[in-house]
Design an enzyme around this catalytic site. Sequence first.
Site, PDB file in Angstrom:
ATOM      1  CG  ASP A 294      -2.285  -0.228   1.090  1.00  0.00           C
ATOM      2  OD1 ASP A 294      -2.620  -0.843   0.066  1.00  0.00           O
ATOM      3  OD2 ASP A 294      -3.087   0.162   1.946  1.00  0.00           O
TER       4      ASP A 294
ATOM      5  CE1 TYR B 192       5.928   3.845   4.208  1.00  0.00           C
ATOM      6  CE2 TYR B 192       6.751   5.219   2.422  1.00  0.00           C
ATOM      7  CZ  TYR B 192       6.934   4.202   3.342  1.00  0.00           C
ATOM      8  OH  TYR B 192       8.148   3.542   3.386  1.00  0.00           O
TER       9      TYR B 192
ATOM     10  CG  PHE C   3       9.491  -0.086   0.618  1.00  0.00           C
ATOM     11  CD1 PHE C   3       9.153  -0.487   1.903  1.00  0.00           C
ATOM     12  CD2 PHE C   3       9.332  -0.994  -0.408  1.00  0.00           C
ATOM     13  CE1 PHE C   3       8.676  -1.769   2.147  1.00  0.00           C
ATOM     14  CE2 PHE C   3       8.854  -2.267  -0.183  1.00  0.00           C
ATOM     15  CZ  PHE C   3       8.526  -2.661   1.096  1.00  0.00           C
TER      16      PHE C   3
ATOM     17  CG  HIS D 189       7.542  -6.167   5.079  1.00  0.00           C
ATOM     18  ND1 HIS D 189       7.787  -4.974   5.733  1.00  0.00           N
ATOM     19  CD2 HIS D 189       6.851  -5.855   3.952  1.00  0.00           C
ATOM     20  CE1 HIS D 189       7.262  -3.983   5.024  1.00  0.00           C
ATOM     21  NE2 HIS D 189       6.695  -4.483   3.941  1.00  0.00           N
TER      22      HIS D 189
END
Length: 220
Positions: A65, A67, A78, A187
């Site tokens: 997704d 931010y 990221f 992750h």
Amino acid sequence: MDVKIEQSWKQQLQNEFEKPYFIQLTEFVRSEYQTQKIYPPAKLIFNAFDQCPFDQVKVVILGQDPYHGPGQAHGLCFSVNDGVEFPPSLRNIFKEIKDDTGAPIPASGNLTRWAQQGVLLLNATLTVRAHLAGSHQKRGWEQFTDAVIHLVADRLEHVVFILWGNYAISKAGFVDQQKHLVLQSVHPSPLSASRGFFGNHQFSKANNYLIKHRKEPIIW
């Protein structure tokens, strides 16, 4: 449908843009931008593609997704805008790069510099409501970004796919590993990074693979 996206991607994805699911997705997203606070800014929805033309893709990093806080998302997974505090996962990514390659931790979390070297920083879902993680999931974005992964895997050669966490790893089956390199780990989130993200050396492995196939390595 006329989608404002970088020209080489437009040519590759034109059939996708005409499919009923994408037309419905477009209507949903347009309505959301008109009635809610949505990230990233509308002009940056396809920023990952605009910064990294199709035939220049050397590495794919898959997020989930955007931010959902103010000023963070700008269409690259990221990555955050200049001047924005590093989110925890990005902080851990930079720590692993430093430990793996010796590259210093940068002053900015803006990863446009990676994208312009051939890193497709692709979120599975390209939009989100402010402060509501996952709010635009299962609306069609995943079908679109799955199609993108298939395109890269099918039409390009010797691409590095970096898959972090269960969601990203679930896409490994899309990729012929005789033709590409797939790197998987937990992750970089603080919840899991110490269980195999730190010490995975994926940034140097990616560059070694690119060099082996006569491609310029990424300056991480």
